[in-house]
Design a protein around this motif. Sequence first.
Motif, PDB file in Angstrom:
ATOM      1  N   UNK A  80       0.822  -1.209   0.000  1.00 58.74           N
ATOM      2  CA  UNK A  80       0.000   0.000   0.000  1.00 58.74           C
ATOM      3  C   UNK A  80       0.859   1.264   0.000  1.00 58.74           C
ATOM      4  N   UNK A  81       1.990   1.211   0.695  1.00 55.77           N
ATOM      5  CA  UNK A  81       2.891   2.377   0.720  1.00 55.77           C
ATOM      6  C   UNK A  81       3.443   2.651  -0.678  1.00 55.77           C
ATOM      7  N   UNK A  86       2.936   6.216  -5.337  1.00 55.69           N
ATOM      8  CA  UNK A  86       2.938   6.231  -6.803  1.00 55.69           C
ATOM      9  C   UNK A  86       4.171   5.557  -7.391  1.00 55.69           C
ATOM     10  N   UNK A  87       4.845   4.759  -6.570  1.00 58.54           N
ATOM     11  CA  UNK A  87       6.036   4.023  -7.035  1.00 58.54           C
ATOM     12  C   UNK A  87       5.579   2.715  -7.671  1.00 58.54           C
ATOM     13  N   UNK A  92       5.086  -3.067  -8.513  1.00 57.56           N
ATOM     14  CA  UNK A  92       5.079  -4.234  -9.397  1.00 57.56           C
ATOM     15  C   UNK A  92       6.154  -5.253  -9.022  1.00 57.56           C
ATOM     16  N   UNK A  93       7.282  -4.776  -8.525  1.00 55.06           N
ATOM     17  CA  UNK A  93       8.344  -5.692  -8.080  1.00 55.06           C
ATOM     18  C   UNK A  93       7.967  -6.414  -6.784  1.00 55.06           C
ATOM     19  N   UNK A  94       7.147  -5.766  -5.955  1.00 50.34           N
ATOM     20  CA  UNK A  94       6.791  -6.323  -4.643  1.00 50.34           C
ATOM     21  C   UNK A  94       5.579  -7.258  -4.704  1.00 50.34           C
TER      22      UNK A  94
END
Length: 136
Positions: A80-81, A86-87, A92-94
């Motif tokens: 959520x962070x 907006x990262x 997507x990596x997480x």
Amino acid sequence: IANKKIEIEEVFKTDNLGKVEYYQKTTGKTYYGMSKTKAAVNEIKNLKNTIDQSAEELVSFKNEITSAKTNLSNLKSQLDAYQTAGDWQGYNNFVPIYNAEVIKYNQKIDDYQKRLDLYNSNVDQYNQAQKNLFQS
């Protein structure tokens, strides 16, 4: 003569018996069911041991699930962070990491449910064995 209420583990202990009374011998039926009764008592003892052991395992397993749920909640907060910031690259990596933990958590829940079903089945068998022993 039984002189007190005893637990199933103590059924065949002679120190639970009261005074012995002798009666004049009469003709009557001989009881041949002692081996069957003893086998039933042993089955009940074994089921009780299995149930007690399963109960301990269920508590331990539930603690693992609680820990996994906390971990999953923390991972969701991280996800959520990323989204809030907006990262999208980090998000997507997480996502695969989060999804892998969700799969592990769901597997733990399924395993717990199977163990719980087995525990309940053993409790039902135990109750039926007790009923059969004391009502037949």
